[in-house]
Design an enzyme around this catalytic site. Structure first.
Site, PDB file in Angstrom:
ATOM      1  N   GLU A   1       0.808  -1.212   0.000  1.00 15.46           N
ATOM      2  CA  GLU A   1       0.000   0.000   0.000  1.00 15.46           C
ATOM      3  C   GLU A   1       0.851   1.276   0.000  1.00 15.46           C
ATOM      4  OE1 GLU A   1      -3.336   0.464  -0.381  1.00 15.46           O
ATOM      5  OE2 GLU A   1      -2.778   2.574  -0.343  1.00 15.46           O
TER       6      GLU A   1
ATOM      7  N   ASP B   1       1.604  -0.102  -4.841  1.00 11.63           N
ATOM      8  CA  ASP B   1       0.406  -0.005  -5.682  1.00 11.63           C
ATOM      9  C   ASP B   1       0.253   1.360  -6.348  1.00 11.63           C
ATOM     10  OD1 ASP B   1      -0.360   1.313  -3.349  1.00 11.63           O
ATOM     11  OD2 ASP B   1      -2.288   0.299  -3.144  1.00 11.63           O
ATOM     12  N   HIS B   2       0.651   2.442  -5.659  1.00 10.91           N
ATOM     13  CA  HIS B   2       0.523   3.800  -6.223  1.00 10.91           C
ATOM     14  C   HIS B   2       1.221   4.752  -5.276  1.00 10.91           C
ATOM     15  CE1 HIS B   2      -2.525   4.256  -3.129  1.00 10.91           C
ATOM     16  NE2 HIS B   2      -3.089   3.140  -3.589  1.00 10.91           N
TER      17      HIS B   2
ATOM     18  N   HIS C   1      -1.605   3.301   4.687  1.00 13.85           N
ATOM     19  CA  HIS C   1      -2.588   4.039   3.880  1.00 13.85           C
ATOM     20  C   HIS C   1      -2.823   5.396   4.521  1.00 13.85           C
ATOM     21  CE1 HIS C   1      -6.303   5.157   1.891  1.00 13.85           C
ATOM     22  NE2 HIS C   1      -6.152   4.130   1.058  1.00 13.85           N
TER      23      HIS C   1
ATOM     24  N   THR D   1      -5.658   1.508  -5.651  1.00 12.81           N
ATOM     25  CA  THR D   1      -5.281   0.102  -5.464  1.00 12.81           C
ATOM     26  C   THR D   1      -5.929  -0.788  -6.522  1.00 12.81           C
ATOM     27  OG1 THR D   1      -5.304   0.491  -3.085  1.00 12.81           O
ATOM     28  CG2 THR D   1      -5.158  -1.782  -3.799  1.00 12.81           C
TER      29      THR D   1
HETATM   30  C1  GP9 Z   1      -8.912  -0.697   0.276  1.00 10.85           C
HETATM   31  C2  GP9 Z   1      -7.487  -0.561  -0.024  1.00 10.85           C
HETATM   32  C3  GP9 Z   1      -7.118   0.885  -0.205  1.00 10.85           C
HETATM   33  O1  GP9 Z   1      -9.395  -1.992   0.306  1.00 10.85           O
HETATM   34  O2  GP9 Z   1      -7.126  -1.355  -1.062  1.00 10.85           O
HETATM   35  O3  GP9 Z   1      -7.518   1.389  -1.402  1.00 10.85           O
HETATM   36  P1  GP9 Z   1      -6.904   2.737  -1.995  1.00 10.85           P
HETATM   37  O4  GP9 Z   1      -7.571   3.872  -1.284  1.00 10.85           O
HETATM   38  O5  GP9 Z   1      -5.441   2.739  -1.749  1.00 10.85           O
HETATM   39  O6  GP9 Z   1      -7.232   2.672  -3.428  1.00 10.85           O
HETATM   40 MN    MN Z   2      -3.778   1.613  -2.270  1.00 12.98          MN
END
Ligand code: GP9
Ligand code: MN
Length: 634
Positions: free
Chosen positions: A254, A472-473, A413, A298
């Site tokens: 994350e 992921d980003h 996150h 994500t």
């Molecule tokens: C939520 C998690 C976070 O299930 O994958 O999502 P994001 O806000 O990073 O897209």
């Molecule tokens: Mn994410």
């Protein structure tokens, strides 16, 4: 105070001016839009006007003054809500609302703490024009006679509002040619045609994409297929099948960006475990690897990894196209006898995963209901990563093998909250609370990963697996540039911002003895063919736009969802071309061939998704099912 008589349409005029000024003020206070010259400033100033003239002007069709005034007040309230919703959304996503995200309401509940942090009392300012209009209605003596506006006057009024629109579009065309036809960038649209017109434009684009599916007959695939076939990269013979029959473990890290890797924060190593992997003999570490996600965050990264197609520019494809036919990585692995599943301790409908995973042929989704979430073990978005990995390995140990298990982490996150007991390094000290806390949660995730590897070994799952991990980003948005520039000790130019979109990729093949740091430019779109080839699966018939990272033919060209790109020599972002090595701005002609190709590739990917074209494609034979579709229709 003696009330004097005001002209009949004073309220209309006041409403237009009040909302106009408020909208312009909101542009400056709530959105971070770069205004480079006077012309752009002028466009920004006039762009709300045409729409406001039009929408408030509809009140001229009402005959009774009461109805007219009521219409004006209600319109101002609705517009204020739209403006305010955009402002709050922007605080969170640094982007403007697009229609598909409105259908992601199931997400909004889960945003919980994060959303609450984004709403302030001073937000009453967003409704200032409504207040002004109501006060004006109360205090000004405006002619209240029953009036019929002469059609000729009404006509001139609307001709004038159309003229303002054309002036606006004309100036935008000079400033930004082909804005409406080629745009991938919402900010550019809002800057030029204004937030209200942008929403109308978005409405038009979205309905067009709906129509696209209905109209697609598969013939569009011919050109797309030719392009995909000609850009396929043959596998590297030495690497092909190296991890054959092994379990595949993919970990989505994350919000992890590459700038923390092999770096420290005030003398504290941030990611000791991942740093050790960068030098590990069984690990390929990609240091010039980019995320390619859009608004779907994500879920977009998941989409890229499963399909090797680009996500969409508006809204999350997980939401907008979960009814499509896809040929995912999971589908290919299912056919090889793999058990395919996702481990992620969140609500199953978040990002519409429950629906989309079905479309992606993922056999099982272990969502939050598969985990024990004690109070001590939860922070921020839910289960802490350490407990998540711990419980996941227990689940994995029970799974039939070989399996493809994808784990999605959560602790790192936004807003990067962490219990004191879990903090192993101090906060950073800058004007950004977000960045200050980021290092601690990244450090926590790193520790969680180390324990995960240990657990896998203890459960006997390690040796016979291949572990692929990717960021992921981004986690730190451009809103924190000041703090970032303090930390990195350099100015964050658009060039640097583009380079900051690098996220780590690790391909770890236990006991293989192969591994190194790879500096080749690569992106998330390349993950799927790389993995499938390592597992010994052919992909020459796959409808994918990425290429195997081990292939000699892999090209160093990464396209961002907004049309920007990076190659080994160039960086193109925000319509400026840079020399990658020197960070110096160069003539856009240098970038032009790639600009065209980026648009072409994004366009093909969009066509596949919007037209749901894979329903016309037989993956096994590589045949296009166009004729059959035609037959079906008859
Ligand atoms: C939520 C998690 C976070 O299930 O994958 O999502 P994001 O806000 O990073 O897209
Ligand atoms: Mn994410």
């Amino acid at each position: 105070m003696k009330k004097k008589n005001w002209p009949t349409h004073s309220i209309l005029a006041i409403a237009i001016v009040a909302t106009w000024i408020k909208t312009y003020a909101v542009y400056h206070t709530s959105f971070d839009m770069e205004i480079e010259n006077i012309m752009q400033q002028v466009i920004l100033f006039i762009n709300p006007l045409s729409f406001l003239l039009f929408i408030y002007g509809l009140s001229l069709f009402f005959k009774r003054p009461k109805a007219r005034n009521r219409y004006i007040v209600i319109t101002s309230i609705i517009l204020s809500i739209i403006v305010y919703a955009n402002a709050v959304f922007y605080r969170f996503f640094t982007d403007f609302i697009t229609i598909p995200v409105l259908f992601q309401t199931s997400n909004f509940g889960d945003l919980g703490a994060s959303a609450a942090e984004s709403i302030f009392l001073t937000d009453i300012f967003y409704f200032m024009d409504v207040v002004v209009i109501i006060v004006a209605l109360k205090w000004l003596k405006v002619g209240e006679k029953f009036t019929i506006v002469k059609p000729a006057i009404r006509r001139s009024y609307f001709v004038f509002s159309a003229a303002v629109l054309f002036l606006n579009l004309g100036l935008s065309e000079i400033e930004r040619p082909q804005l409406l036809t080629r745009s991938f960038d919402r900010e550019m649209l809002v800057k030029n045609i204004g937030s209200y017109n942008y929403h109308l434009y978005d409405l038009y684009i979205q309905s067009k994409s709906h129509a696209q599916r209905a109209l697609a007959d598969g013939s569009e695939l011919v050109e797309v297929n030719n392009y995909v076939r000609s850009s396929q990269a043959d596998p590297n013979e030495e690497m092909f099948g190296l991890a054959e029959k092994r379990n595949l473990i993919v970990v989505s890290l994350e919000s992890l960006q590459s700038f923390v890797i092999n770096n420290d924060m005030n003398g504290h190593e941030i990611t000791p475990f991942m740093n050790s992997l960068t030098a590990d003999e069984d690990t390929f570490y990609y240091s010039n690897f980019y995320h390619q996600t859009g608004l779907g965050k994500t879920s977009d990264s998941e989409f890229l990894v499963e399909n090797s197609l680009y996500p969409l520019s508006g809204g999350a494809v997980f939401f907008t196209h979960s009814g499509n036919t896809f040929h995912s990585m999971s589908e290919s692995l299912n056919e090889e006898g793999y058990f395919t599943y996702i481990l992620h301790p969140n609500n199953k409908s978040f990002w519409n995963r429950d629906m989309m995973y079905k479309a992606l042929d993922i056999q099982k989704y272990y969502d939050e209901n598969s985990y024990v979430v004690n109070e001590d073990d939860a922070v921020n978005w839910g289960l802490k990563d350490i407990s998540f990995f711990d419980q996941s390995v227990d689940l994995m140990a029970e799974m039939p093998q070989p399996f493809y298990s994808r784990l999605i982490t959560l602790t790192n996150h936004y807003p990067f909250t962490l219990d004191v007991a879990d903090q192993n390094i101090p906060e950073y000290d800058s004007n950004s609370n977000t960045l200050n806390k980021y290092f601690q949660t990244v450090n926590y995730m790193d520790e969680a990963l180390e324990l995960f590897f240990k657990d896998l070994k203890e459960q006997g799952l390690y040796e016979n697996s291949i572990i692929v991990m990717y960021g992921d980003h981004y986690g730190i948005s451009e809103n924190h540039n000041k703090a970032m520039s303090q930390y990195l000790e350099k100015e964050i130019t658009p060039y640097e911002s583009a380079k900051l979109q690098r996220v780590p990729l690790f391909v770890h093949i236990p006991n293989s003895g192969v591994g190194e740091e790879v500096t080749e430019v690569a992106g998330q779109i390349d993950v799927r063919p790389t993995i499938l080839h390592l597992l010994g699966l052919e992909t020459s018939k796959d409808m994918q736009l990425g290429a195997d990272l081990f292939s000699e033919e892999h090209e160093e060209f990464v396209v961002f969802r907004d049309g920007g790109f990076v190659t080994d020599e160039l960086v193109y972002t925000k319509n400026v071309c840079y020399d990658s090595a020197t960070a110096v701005e160069i003539a856009v002609e240098n970038c032009q061939p790639y600009i065209d190709r980026a648009i072409q590739e994004l366009g093909y990917s969009d066509q596949i998704i919007n037209g749901d074209l894979l329903r016309f494609y037989d993956l096994k034979t590589g045949n296009l099912l166009i004729e059959e579709a035609e037959k079906e229709e008859q």
